[in-house]
Design an enzyme around this catalytic site. Structure first.
Site, PDB file in Angstrom:
ATOM      1  CG  ASP A  76      51.654  14.518  25.192  1.00 54.21           C
ATOM      2  OD1 ASP A  76      51.406  14.259  26.382  1.00 54.21           O
ATOM      3  OD2 ASP A  76      52.178  13.701  24.413  1.00 54.21           O
ATOM      4  NE  ARG A 128      31.023  53.498  45.132  1.00 54.00           N
ATOM      5  CZ  ARG A 128      30.501  52.475  44.470  1.00 54.00           C
ATOM      6  NH1 ARG A 128      29.228  52.510  44.063  1.00 54.00           N
ATOM      7  NH2 ARG A 128      31.225  51.403  44.196  1.00 54.00           N
ATOM      8  CG  ASP A 166      34.341  52.106  45.555  1.00 64.71           C
ATOM      9  OD1 ASP A 166      34.020  53.267  45.250  1.00 64.71           O
ATOM     10  OD2 ASP A 166      33.531  51.155  45.581  1.00 64.71           O
ATOM     11  CD  GLN A 222      35.703  46.779  42.355  1.00 67.63           C
ATOM     12  OE1 GLN A 222      35.639  46.114  41.332  1.00 67.63           O
ATOM     13  NE2 GLN A 222      34.688  46.885  43.196  1.00 67.63           N
ATOM     14  CG  ASP A 223      37.926  47.458  46.476  1.00 64.52           C
ATOM     15  OD1 ASP A 223      37.418  48.532  46.117  1.00 64.52           O
ATOM     16  OD2 ASP A 223      37.272  46.498  46.900  1.00 64.52           O
ATOM     17  CE  LYS A 228      50.099  12.084  22.467  1.00 68.86           C
ATOM     18  NZ  LYS A 228      51.277  11.897  21.579  1.00 68.86           N
ATOM     19  CD  GLN A 258      35.035  43.398  44.855  1.00 70.58           C
ATOM     20  OE1 GLN A 258      35.175  42.355  44.229  1.00 70.58           O
ATOM     21  NE2 GLN A 258      33.877  43.779  45.378  1.00 70.58           N
TER      22      GLN A 258
END
Length: 703
Positions: A111, A619, A563, A539-540, A156, A517
């Site tokens: 729960d 790059r 990048d 990223q990306d 439980k 990414q």
């Protein structure tokens, strides 16, 4: 009708202490039922911790159920008060170190796990690490939670060997979502096992229903000595189980072994629900295997749970569309029999069983008399939450019907989260745009948070999407590459496949945590223009995905880590702010060898977050990457070398990197790599000609 005396007392006290005008005590009947019920709950309980009739702080499943539904209302209609209401509870209950007030891991209670589900969404929005730690804490409970020999969790610790249908809802959807968000692909088999295990233990072939629970050890007084099953099929227990299926399936990949077995059980359950639906009202009884018998009553929590399940399962394609008639009949029955509205428009839902269980200190035998004599009350969260969820499904269905009856194609379309436009989402708006039209269509997007993955399909052309304001018109999603091995190219928030598309004055965001990414904007179409847009991510962030396509970004803000502008397209960035959030690389072009121009940055400003001091301009993702910076302002975070060869000296012979006329502390050419060029004035002047930049097809100028 029994009143919520605790919350009513609190509201009354506040009204005595403060002027009445300070509180929005009226609920408009013009709003959708989901909004009306959510607002009514906020009036009954001004502080979100007061939900479930609580006089003090408590961490329990009811808060999670209601707040999850309110976040769904926020996602659908965009009113931030619903998000703030949920956030207030999360902020109150979760400490800075990730511990949770009133949560005791050592109790091993399923729960206590359910409320974790809405915390995923709070963390998604806030990125506050305390919520990430709290989620990890709750997930760690499942590593040590007691189990039976077949792997099924005990409900439980204090209920050894017992499998309750309630517990599947409390634990399994959280378990599935945690696996999905954290790429724990090996957990899916265990999640699926919880559903199938519960079906085996609780199915009663005599009634063709699932019983409330099973004691696998067969030692409890309420348990059948042969099967271990409880005596009856309690409506809400089956309701919990049903909702668990449609919520967990959202996160279990379609290819996962055992998922098809889950769908078989869900279809079996749907058939049960249809069979025991009350023919007159469309509702369901408290004790399903005694439907219509003396003392039994039509109960609101199980009815709302079944309706929500059927609506969503049909929408998702999990069950046959014929079940839509069952859901609609049930929803109308709820409105006719359980919903009451007072003179101020405040909505109540009546006839909910307050609680039912098995065993315990005040021993609950689980016989028929026990179930029908438990307290019945109004505005129980176990009815309120599912009613909101069912209403959202109903409202979505009405939008689909409305859109499907459209006979005219509009040249001006309005999208608004609050329902005042033609459509509530951009995805829905795509259906209102005629394929391959030769005229221009403008889609005006009003302020709001649009949480959706948007695809502008290839057959849509000549469309302009215009936000009301760049800061407040936000399209957002949070997929990343490491969710179920999704990979980079399916993580987009917006994917543009069509040609001749323009975006103005809006934000496109991938809000995923830094776990891989995560693309915000993915382009595949040609002649795409982005004006005064914010493109946010890590990223990306921006993937310009197809060679021989032409893109133009004017006065945009683009941010990211690594990048964050990448791909093979030819793209002009003019007057843009390019913001680096970490030490890394701005661009990663993959320009084909036969394309003369790749990325062109003109009059752009390159900035960085505090502490960032080593960023490369680019790059080469592929050997012939082409990128130039002309008349830009380069901050001091741009490192002297300027460019990187991506650990491959061979790229130095093929990559086409160049600069001209830039200023700023990062613009000095003294330390630049010797394989990048400094353009002459004559060479730089070529980039003033759109025909040169977009030379592969010179019939288009975006300016």
């Amino acid at each position: 009708m029994k009143k919520n005396s605790i919350c009513k007392f609190i509201v009354s006290g506040l009204l005595l202490a403060f002027p009445l005008g300070m509180f929005a005590q009226r609920v408009s009947c013009e709003q959708p039922w989901s909004v009306r019920m959510a607002e009514s709950e906020m009036i009954r309980c001004p502080e979100s911790w007061q939900l479930d009739f609580q006089p003090k702080l408590k961490w329990d499943y009811c808060h999670g159920l209601e707040l999850q539904s309110m976040l769904d209302v926020y996602d659908r209609y965009g009113d931030k008060k619903f998000y703030d209401y949920a956030l207030a509870y999360a902020d109150t209950m979760v400490n800075n170190d990730g511990t949770i007030k009133m949560y005791k891991r050592e109790e091993f209670s399923l729960d206590r796990i359910n409320s974790g589900k809405f915390i995923f969404r709070i963390y998604e929005q806030t990125k506050d690490e305390k919520y990430k730690k709290a989620l990890a804490l709750m997930r760690s409970q499942l590593d040590d939670h007691p189990r039976n020999a077949d792997g099924g969790f005990w409900h439980k610790k204090v209920y050894p060997n017992q499998v309750w249908l309630d517990g599947i809802y409390m634990g399994a959807p959280f378990y599935a979502e945690y696996a999905f968000r954290n790429n724990r692909v090996n957990d899916y088999a265990d999640v699926i096992n919880q559903f199938l295990m519960a079906a085996r233990h609780t199915y009663d072939p005599k009634t063709d229903l699932f019983r409330h629970a099973c004691d696998v050890s067969r030692t409890e007084r309420w348990a059948d000595p042969v099967t271990g099953q409880s005596k009856h099929s309690w409506g809400r227990a089956m309701g919990w189980y049903a909702m668990a299926f449609v919520d967990a399936l959202d996160f279990i990949p379609e290819h996962e072994a055992g998922r098809d077995s889950m769908l078989m059980v869900l279809n079996q359950l749907a058939a049960m629900v249809k069979r025991v639906q009350d023919a007159k009202t469309g509702l369901w009884y408290q004790v399903l295997d005694k439907s219509g018998e003396k003392g039994n009553y039509l109960e609101s929590s199980c009815s709302t749970m079944f309706v929500y399940t059927l609506f969503k399962a049909v929408r998702k394609g999990y069950i046959d569309r014929s079940y839509l008639d069952v859901a609609i009949k049930g929803y109308k029955g709820i409105l006719d029999n359980f919903i009451e509205v007072d003179k101020d428009g405040v909505v109540s839902i009546t006839r909910a069983c307050a609680v039912a269980g098995l065993g315990g200190k005040n021993y609950r035998s689980g016989d028929y008399d026990y179930y029908i004599n438990e307290t019945i009350r109004s505005n129980d969260p176990k009815a309120v939450g599912p009613f909101i969820l069912a209403s959202l499904e109903w409202e979505r269905l009405q939008e689909v019907k409305k859109n499907s009856t459209q006979t005219q194609w509009n040249r001006n379309i309005v999208v608004s989260r609050d329902g005042t436009g033609d459509y509530r989402t951009l995805t829905e708006a795509m259906e209102g745009i005629r394929a391959f039209m030769d005229y221009k269509v403008t889609v005006f997007v009003k302020n709001g948070i649009y949480k959706e993955k948007v695809i502008v399909p290839s057959w849509i052309e000549n469309v302009e999407f215009v936000g009301e304001s760049v800061e407040n018109t936000v399209i957002t999603y949070d997929d990343h590459a490491n969710i179920n091995k999704m990979g980079t190219f399916r993580t987009y928030t917006v994917k543009v496949e069509g040609n001749g598309i323009t975006f103005k004055n809006l934000t496109i965001e991938n809000n995923a945590a830094r776990l891989g990414q995560a693309v915000a904007l993915h382009t595949e179409g040609d002649r795409l223009v982005f004006i005064n847009c914010r493109l946010l991510g890590n990223q990306d962030t921006v993937y310009t995905g197809v060679a021989d396509t032409r893109l133009c970004f004017l006065n945009c803000y683009i941010e990211g880590t690594t990048d964050f502008i990448f791909g093979p397209s030819t793209a002009l960035f003019e007057g843009c702010t390019i913001h680096s959030k970490t030490n890394s690389y701005v661009t990663a072009a993959s320009t084909p060898a036969h394309i003369a121009v790749g990325y062109v940055f003109k009059k752009c400003k390159l900035t960085a977050a505090s502490g960032v001091d080593k960023v490369y301009l680019g790059r080469p993702w592929r050997p012939y990457a082409a990128t130039v910076f002309i008349d830009c302002e380069l901050g001091k975070h741009i490192c002297p070398a300027g460019w990187d060869n991506w650990r491959n000296p061979g790229n130095e012979k093929t990559a086409r990197y160049a600069e001209y006329g830039s200023t700023g502390e990062g613009a000095s050419v003294d330390g630049r790599v010797n394989w990048a060029r400094q353009l002459t004035k004559k060479e730089a002047a070529k980039y003033d000609d759109m025909k040169y930049i977009f030379g592969m097809c010179s019939d288009w100028s975006p300016l």
